[in-house]
Design a protein around this motif. Structure first.
Motif, PDB file in Angstrom:
ATOM      1  N   ARG A   1       0.804  -1.212   0.000  1.00  0.00           N
ATOM      2  CA  ARG A   1       0.000   0.000   0.000  1.00  0.00           C
ATOM      3  C   ARG A   1       0.848   1.279   0.000  1.00  0.00           C
ATOM      4  NH1 ARG A   1      -2.697  -1.233   4.311  1.00  0.00           N
ATOM      5  NH2 ARG A   1      -1.487   0.098   5.688  1.00  0.00           N
ATOM      6  N   ALA A   2       2.097   1.189   0.399  1.00  0.00           N
ATOM      7  CA  ALA A   2       2.923   2.378   0.603  1.00  0.00           C
ATOM      8  C   ALA A   2       3.213   3.116  -0.707  1.00  0.00           C
ATOM      9  CB  ALA A   2       4.237   1.983   1.273  1.00  0.00           C
ATOM     10  N   ASP A   3       3.182   4.452  -0.610  1.00  0.00           N
ATOM     11  CA  ASP A   3       3.596   5.291  -1.740  1.00  0.00           C
ATOM     12  C   ASP A   3       5.115   5.404  -1.798  1.00  0.00           C
ATOM     13  OD1 ASP A   3       0.883   5.984  -2.399  1.00  0.00           O
ATOM     14  OD2 ASP A   3       0.904   7.391  -0.712  1.00  0.00           O
ATOM     15  N   VAL A   4       5.757   5.356  -0.621  1.00  0.00           N
ATOM     16  CA  VAL A   4       7.213   5.512  -0.527  1.00  0.00           C
ATOM     17  C   VAL A   4       7.758   4.400   0.355  1.00  0.00           C
ATOM     18  CG1 VAL A   4       9.121   7.041   0.121  1.00  0.00           C
ATOM     19  CG2 VAL A   4       6.971   8.018  -0.741  1.00  0.00           C
ATOM     20  N   CYS A  46       5.304  -4.513  -4.760  1.00  0.00           N
ATOM     21  CA  CYS A  46       5.467  -3.350  -3.883  1.00  0.00           C
ATOM     22  C   CYS A  46       5.909  -2.199  -4.779  1.00  0.00           C
ATOM     23  CB  CYS A  46       6.501  -3.628  -2.802  1.00  0.00           C
ATOM     24  SG  CYS A  46       6.041  -4.967  -1.690  1.00  0.00           S
ATOM     25  N   ALA A  47       4.934  -1.441  -5.278  1.00  0.00           N
ATOM     26  CA  ALA A  47       5.175  -0.504  -6.375  1.00  0.00           C
ATOM     27  C   ALA A  47       5.561   0.894  -5.915  1.00  0.00           C
ATOM     28  CB  ALA A  47       3.933  -0.425  -7.251  1.00  0.00           C
ATOM     29  N   GLY A  48       5.649   1.138  -4.603  1.00  0.00           N
ATOM     30  CA  GLY A  48       5.982   2.466  -4.122  1.00  0.00           C
ATOM     31  C   GLY A  48       7.375   2.897  -4.545  1.00  0.00           C
ATOM     32  N   GLU A  49       7.601   4.199  -4.504  1.00  0.00           N
ATOM     33  CA  GLU A  49       8.930   4.750  -4.817  1.00  0.00           C
ATOM     34  C   GLU A  49       9.943   4.250  -3.793  1.00  0.00           C
ATOM     35  OE1 GLU A  49      11.240   9.063  -4.971  1.00  0.00           O
ATOM     36  OE2 GLU A  49       9.060   8.994  -4.718  1.00  0.00           O
ATOM     37  N   ARG A  50      11.053   3.722  -4.264  1.00  0.00           N
ATOM     38  CA  ARG A  50      12.071   3.156  -3.366  1.00  0.00           C
ATOM     39  C   ARG A  50      13.175   4.183  -3.126  1.00  0.00           C
ATOM     40  NH1 ARG A  50      12.198  -3.372  -4.484  1.00  0.00           N
ATOM     41  NH2 ARG A  50       9.971  -3.545  -5.041  1.00  0.00           N
ATOM     42  N   ALA A  65       5.962  14.391   2.523  1.00  0.00           N
ATOM     43  CA  ALA A  65       4.780  14.727   3.319  1.00  0.00           C
ATOM     44  C   ALA A  65       3.512  14.499   2.493  1.00  0.00           C
ATOM     45  CB  ALA A  65       4.867  16.183   3.769  1.00  0.00           C
ATOM     46  N   GLY A  66       2.495  13.951   3.149  1.00  0.00           N
ATOM     47  CA  GLY A  66       1.229  13.702   2.475  1.00  0.00           C
ATOM     48  C   GLY A  66       1.162  12.374   1.755  1.00  0.00           C
ATOM     49  N   ARG A  67       2.277  11.644   1.707  1.00  0.00           N
ATOM     50  CA  ARG A  67       2.296  10.329   1.061  1.00  0.00           C
ATOM     51  C   ARG A  67       2.397   9.251   2.140  1.00  0.00           C
ATOM     52  NH1 ARG A  67       6.921  10.394  -3.383  1.00  0.00           N
ATOM     53  NH2 ARG A  67       5.583   8.819  -4.387  1.00  0.00           N
ATOM     54  N   GLU A  68       1.958   8.056   1.797  1.00  0.00           N
ATOM     55  CA  GLU A  68       2.033   6.952   2.754  1.00  0.00           C
ATOM     56  C   GLU A  68       3.447   6.374   2.726  1.00  0.00           C
ATOM     57  OE1 GLU A  68      -0.542   3.014   4.061  1.00  0.00           O
ATOM     58  OE2 GLU A  68      -1.417   4.594   2.827  1.00  0.00           O
ATOM     59  N   VAL A  69       4.148   6.520   3.863  1.00  0.00           N
ATOM     60  CA  VAL A  69       5.559   6.141   3.948  1.00  0.00           C
ATOM     61  C   VAL A  69       5.693   4.864   4.767  1.00  0.00           C
ATOM     62  CG1 VAL A  69       7.847   6.808   4.806  1.00  0.00           C
ATOM     63  CG2 VAL A  69       6.349   8.521   3.734  1.00  0.00           C
ATOM     64  N   CYS A  70       6.505   3.947   4.236  1.00  0.00           N
ATOM     65  CA  CYS A  70       6.803   2.700   4.939  1.00  0.00           C
ATOM     66  C   CYS A  70       8.320   2.547   5.006  1.00  0.00           C
ATOM     67  CB  CYS A  70       6.175   1.514   4.207  1.00  0.00           C
ATOM     68  SG  CYS A  70       6.141  -0.003   5.168  1.00  0.00           S
ATOM     69  N   VAL A  71       8.828   2.371   6.213  1.00  0.00           N
ATOM     70  CA  VAL A  71      10.266   2.219   6.432  1.00  0.00           C
ATOM     71  C   VAL A  71      10.566   0.749   6.694  1.00  0.00           C
ATOM     72  CG1 VAL A  71      12.194   2.801   7.949  1.00  0.00           C
ATOM     73  CG2 VAL A  71      10.539   4.563   7.303  1.00  0.00           C
ATOM     74  N   LEU A  72      11.591   0.242   6.027  1.00  0.00           N
ATOM     75  CA  LEU A  72      12.021  -1.144   6.224  1.00  0.00           C
ATOM     76  C   LEU A  72      13.142  -1.202   7.255  1.00  0.00           C
ATOM     77  CD1 LEU A  72      12.083  -2.440   2.564  1.00  0.00           C
ATOM     78  CD2 LEU A  72      10.746  -3.433   4.420  1.00  0.00           C
TER      79      LEU A  72
END
Length: 414
Positions: free
Chosen positions: A29-32, A47-51, A70-77
């Motif tokens: 779901r993450a954008d980033v 996982c199509a978000g920007e890497r 900011a304003g995007r869904e961020v996921c940190v690995l």
């Protein structure tokens, strides 16, 4: 900066197949997607978000990097459990724990204990990632199991070398590589004859501590043997040191000023009391200052800060102490005043002396501020001809006081 939550997903060496359904969904779901190159490389195309790879140095870049998205869904690995020596702590410190949603994976330590069949609660864990290997020395005790988070492929050989140097060559080492992955591997041996070349950089080292015959035993209680320290005679001797540490009463996270460091014994034993204890030692002699640093490294507290300079001038700019020990230079103009003024309410000051002049000074401060005056006398049995008698060392006068408060006139309320 946007106040949107940041999701932190722990991922193991087993990659995408080892993730729980909730973690997979968050990554899809993450954008980033932010992480290290190795972690990002474990994700499938779905996982199509920007890497985005973490820059170096990492910590100063966190606020700007998150603000840029900011304003995007961020996921940190993160590797394994993000809150166990991981990026989760850094993120919590920088942006606040309330903004984090953490989805942990089993840590490498949990996996290592599972492979070894050893209880996690009885295992001591140390990280050498970005930390000096000398810190391992303080944890070496007969029969203890240590799990060492490795800094790279060369760490096992470095650990083996340190164990030999510290008298723990018989210790058994097990290097667990790529825990959880199909390529998982275990290498065993002893520090004395570690036979393996550098392997995979992703490894955990299990150390079963075994002391070599004749190697010095270093206890947890204050009062290490005097021969544990390199010194030129400027050393707070063992029995007086034990009494002094008891009066200083170190507690986790506290900071000590050790003034007139000599060999550094007080600051070193303060830091050995708990891994979070901190100390600054002030020594005007550069040769002794260098010796203090060597002692700190040998005895497992390389984070001891050594300030070369004369007090009270060298105290300027130091962080506020929880306790101050003055082992030398008591009669230096303004020293006691500077130490007293630096203490917050509840702070402790301990001063030792063997001279009449300094004793008179401590007596005056005792009358003014209270506390306790103690005379410490130690005698040792020595040969007297064909017999044995007592030889008394110079008695030590110790003033111990707690700063309880401060009135408008600057005097204590004690």
């Amino acid at each position: 900066m946007s106040q949107a939550p940041v999701t932190v997903v722990g991922i193991g060496a087993d990659g995408w197949p080892g993730l729980a359904a909730g973690s997979r969904e968050a990554l899809r779901r993450a954008d980033v997607l932010i992480g290290g190159p190795r972690q990002l490389g474990l994700l499938p195309p779905e996982c199509a978000g920007e890497r985005v790879a973490w820059p170096s140095p990492l910590r100063p870049a966190v606020p700007g990097l998150l603000a840029a998205h900011a304003g995007r869904e961020v996921c940190v690995l993160a590797s394994g459990d993000p809150m166990f020596f991981g990026i989760g702590r850094t993120l919590a410190d920088v942006i606040g724990a309330e903004r984090l949603r953490v989805l942990p994976h089993p840590s490498s330590v949990s996996l290592a204990c599972a492979r070894l069949g050893r209880p996690l609660e009885e295992t001591e864990v140390l990280s050498l990632v970005g930390r000096p290997i000398a810190a391992l020395s303080a944890a070496l005790h007969e029969g203890r199991l240590l799990l060492v988070l490795s800094a790279g492929a060369g760490t096992p050989a470095e650990v083996a070398a340190l164990l030999r140097e510290r008298g723990f060559g018989p210790s058994r080492l097990s290097v667990l590589e790529q825990l959880g992955a199909a390529s998982e591997r275990r290498l065993d041996g002893t520090a004395d004859d570690w036979p393996h070349p550098p392997g995979d950089a992703l490894n955990v080292i299990a150390v079963e501590c075994r002391r070599a015959p004749g190697a010095q035993r270093l206890p947890l209680t204050p009062g290490l043997p005097d021969e544990s320290f390199e010194h030129d005679g400027q050393l707070t001797k063992r029995h007086v040191r034990a009494v002094t540490l008891a009066a200083l009463a170190p507690a986790p996270g506290e900071l000590l000023w050790d003034i007139g460091g000599g060999s550094g014994s007080i600051g070193i034993e303060w830091m050995r009391a708990h891994r979070t204890c901190r100390a600054v030692t002030v020594e005007r002699d550069p040769v002794r200052a260098a010796r203090i640093a060597r002692n700190a490294e040998t005895l497992g507290v390389p984070a001891l800060r050594v300030v070369t300079g004369a007090a009270p001038e060298a105290l300027a700019g130091l962080p506020v102490p929880d306790a101050v020990f003055i082992g030398g230079g008591l009669t230096a103009p303004g020293l006691l005043e500077a130490c007293w003024d630096a203490l917050p309410p509840g702070g402790r000051l301990i001063a030792n002396t063997v001279t009449l002049e300094s004793e008179a000074l401590l007596t005056a401060w005792y009358r003014r501020h209270g506390g306790e005056l103690t005379r410490i006398a130690v005698s040792r049995a020595v040969p007297v001809g064909g017999f044995t008698g007592w030889r008394q060392a110079m008695p030590v006068t110790q003033w111990s006081v707690v700063r309880t408060g401060q009135s408008e006139q600057g005097e204590t309320d004690a």
